[in-house]
Scaffold this active site. Structure first.
Site, mmCIF file in Angstrom:
data_model
loop_
_atom_site.group_PDB
_atom_site.id
_atom_site.type_symbol
_atom_site.label_atom_id
_atom_site.label_comp_id
_atom_site.label_asym_id
_atom_site.label_seq_id
_atom_site.Cartn_x
_atom_site.Cartn_y
_atom_site.Cartn_z
ATOM 1 N N HIS A 140 -3.279 5.844 -4.896
ATOM 2 C CA HIS A 140 -1.853 6.107 -5.084
ATOM 3 C C HIS A 140 -1.518 6.171 -6.573
ATOM 4 O O HIS A 140 -2.119 5.454 -7.382
ATOM 5 C CB HIS A 140 -1.010 4.995 -4.446
ATOM 6 C CG HIS A 140 -1.326 4.751 -3.006
ATOM 7 N ND1 HIS A 140 -1.172 5.712 -2.031
ATOM 8 C CD2 HIS A 140 -1.796 3.647 -2.368
ATOM 9 C CE1 HIS A 140 -1.524 5.208 -0.856
ATOM 10 N NE2 HIS A 140 -1.916 3.965 -1.033
ATOM 11 N N HIS A 154 -9.217 2.979 -2.277
ATOM 12 C CA HIS A 154 -9.246 2.015 -1.176
ATOM 13 C C HIS A 154 -9.186 2.720 0.177
ATOM 14 O O HIS A 154 -8.780 3.873 0.274
ATOM 15 C CB HIS A 154 -8.061 1.037 -1.285
ATOM 16 C CG HIS A 154 -6.723 1.705 -1.140
ATOM 17 N ND1 HIS A 154 -6.097 2.301 -2.210
ATOM 18 C CD2 HIS A 154 -5.895 1.881 -0.083
ATOM 19 C CE1 HIS A 154 -4.935 2.813 -1.808
ATOM 20 N NE2 HIS A 154 -4.798 2.577 -0.516
ATOM 21 N N GLU A 168 0.524 -1.808 -3.714
ATOM 22 C CA GLU A 168 0.663 -2.428 -2.394
ATOM 23 C C GLU A 168 -0.207 -3.671 -2.300
ATOM 24 O O GLU A 168 -0.970 -3.988 -3.221
ATOM 25 C CB GLU A 168 0.284 -1.424 -1.295
ATOM 26 C CG GLU A 168 -1.144 -0.931 -1.380
ATOM 27 C CD GLU A 168 -1.408 0.274 -0.482
ATOM 28 O OE1 GLU A 168 -0.450 0.904 0.003
ATOM 29 O OE2 GLU A 168 -2.588 0.605 -0.273
ATOM 30 N N ARG A 190 -5.578 11.769 -0.876
ATOM 31 C CA ARG A 190 -6.844 11.589 -0.166
ATOM 32 C C ARG A 190 -7.997 12.099 -1.010
ATOM 33 O O ARG A 190 -7.980 13.232 -1.477
ATOM 34 C CB ARG A 190 -6.837 12.355 1.163
ATOM 35 C CG ARG A 190 -5.975 11.737 2.224
ATOM 36 C CD ARG A 190 -6.235 12.356 3.601
ATOM 37 N NE ARG A 190 -5.039 12.185 4.406
ATOM 38 C CZ ARG A 190 -4.157 13.147 4.664
ATOM 39 N NH1 ARG A 190 -4.360 14.366 4.218
ATOM 40 N NH2 ARG A 190 -3.099 12.890 5.378
#
Length: 315
Positions: free
Chosen positions: A97, A172, A115, A192
């Site tokens: 991200h 991740h 996150e 992705r």
């Protein structure tokens, strides 16, 4: 008002989803490939709705825009956090991200996405992809181009109760057989890197975002250590997992009766297990597994009774 805001989640179907959200939390899910419960969300791609009190039927986004006093007049232009429960019934794509600056420039002003994950449950041999082995950008690009995924990606074992902090820029992926509560910035931007050459029902591979991934990935990988701080007091064991730039996250394990003082503009809470009662200004609200609620700014003190585990966060 002086009332907690209980919320109706939004469910998202995913190629890797399953039925754990129904099996474990008794949610009414849309299908057998339900991957995400957006439990506390003001994001336009899936907004939680208030189900009690004077704001019944209002979305979090509407309250953020029209009743900022509920959130201590917090200055963010959008509701800043998003709580999800993820059912990884199959491996998620390997992804990364962007940070705030990159997302603002390249994703129409969207927030970046830092996150963190609390592992609710997982298979005995479950693992996840967390980070990579490349030491330079050139090495990173070369390994991607050659498809050297087994050498590039770092895999680590996971078990229930584990907690991981995942800053923007971290490669991740949750892997098959994990059920996770995620606290994140309110963003839906994912790049992705690799998707195992999977095909959807129409035979299409999913879009990859290799160039953007290369631009935003932290190289070499840095693991942010999680050092939980446990505090025990009457009726509650409070574990602070992380206190970071965008959020602080706790687990509260209540056994009996405990009193709390709210020292934040507002707090988000999700009931992971057990049952109990939340008491606010003489009113009682039942707490059961799978409930999600916001404690607004005008709730200065509250009590929780019962045997109940919650994940709680604030900005």
């Amino acid at each position: 008002m002086n009332q907690p805001l209980f919320l109706q989640p939004v469910f998202q179907e995913r190629i890797w989803g399953g039925t754990a959200l129904k099996d474990q939390f008794n949610y009414d899910i849309p299908s057998d490939i339900t991957g995400e419960c957006w439990a506390i969300s003001g994001h336009p791609n899936g907004q939680s709705t208030v189900i009690n009190g004077e704001f019944t039927g209002k979305t979090i986004g509407e309250l953020w825009n029209d009743h900022r006093e509920l959130f201590g007049q917090h200055p963010s232009p959008v509701f800043p956090l998003l709580t999800k429960i993820l059912d990884a019934n199959a491996d998620l794509s390997v992804q990364v991200h962007p940070n705030d600056d990159y997302a603002k420039e390249h994703e129409n002003g969207e927030l970046g996405k830092t996150e963190c994950w609390y592992i609710i449950d997982c298979d005995e041999d479950a693992e996840m992809i967390f980070g990579h082995t490349a030491q330079t950008k050139e090495e990173f690009v070369s390994m991607i181009e050659k498809g050297e995924w087994n050498d590039l990606l770092r895999r680590i074992p996971v078990k229930p109760g584990d907690f991981f902090y995942v800053p923007s820029g971290t490669i991740h992926a949750l892997c098959k057989g994990t059920l996770v509560l995620e606290t994140q910035q309110s963003s839906d931007t994912t790049y992705r890197v690799y998707d195992y050459d999977r095909r959807d029902a129409e035979g299409n591979t999913r879009e990859l975002h290799i160039d953007k991934s290369i631009e935003v990935t932290t190289i070499p990988h840095k693991t942010e250590a999680v050092e939980p701080v446990v505090e025990k007091r009457e009726g509650v064991e409070s574990t602070k997992f992380v206190e970071a730039e965008y959020f602080t996250v706790y687990k509260w394990k209540v056994d009996g009766h405990s009193s709390f003082v709210q020292d934040q503009p507002f707090q988000l809470a999700s009931v992971l297990d057990g049952s109990g009662v939340l008491k606010v200004h003489g009113e009682e609200y039942s707490l059961t597994k799978g409930d999600h609620f916001i404690l607004p700014a005008d709730i200065e003190t509250f009590e929780i009774e019962g045997q109940v585990e919650l994940i709680v966060s604030h900005v």
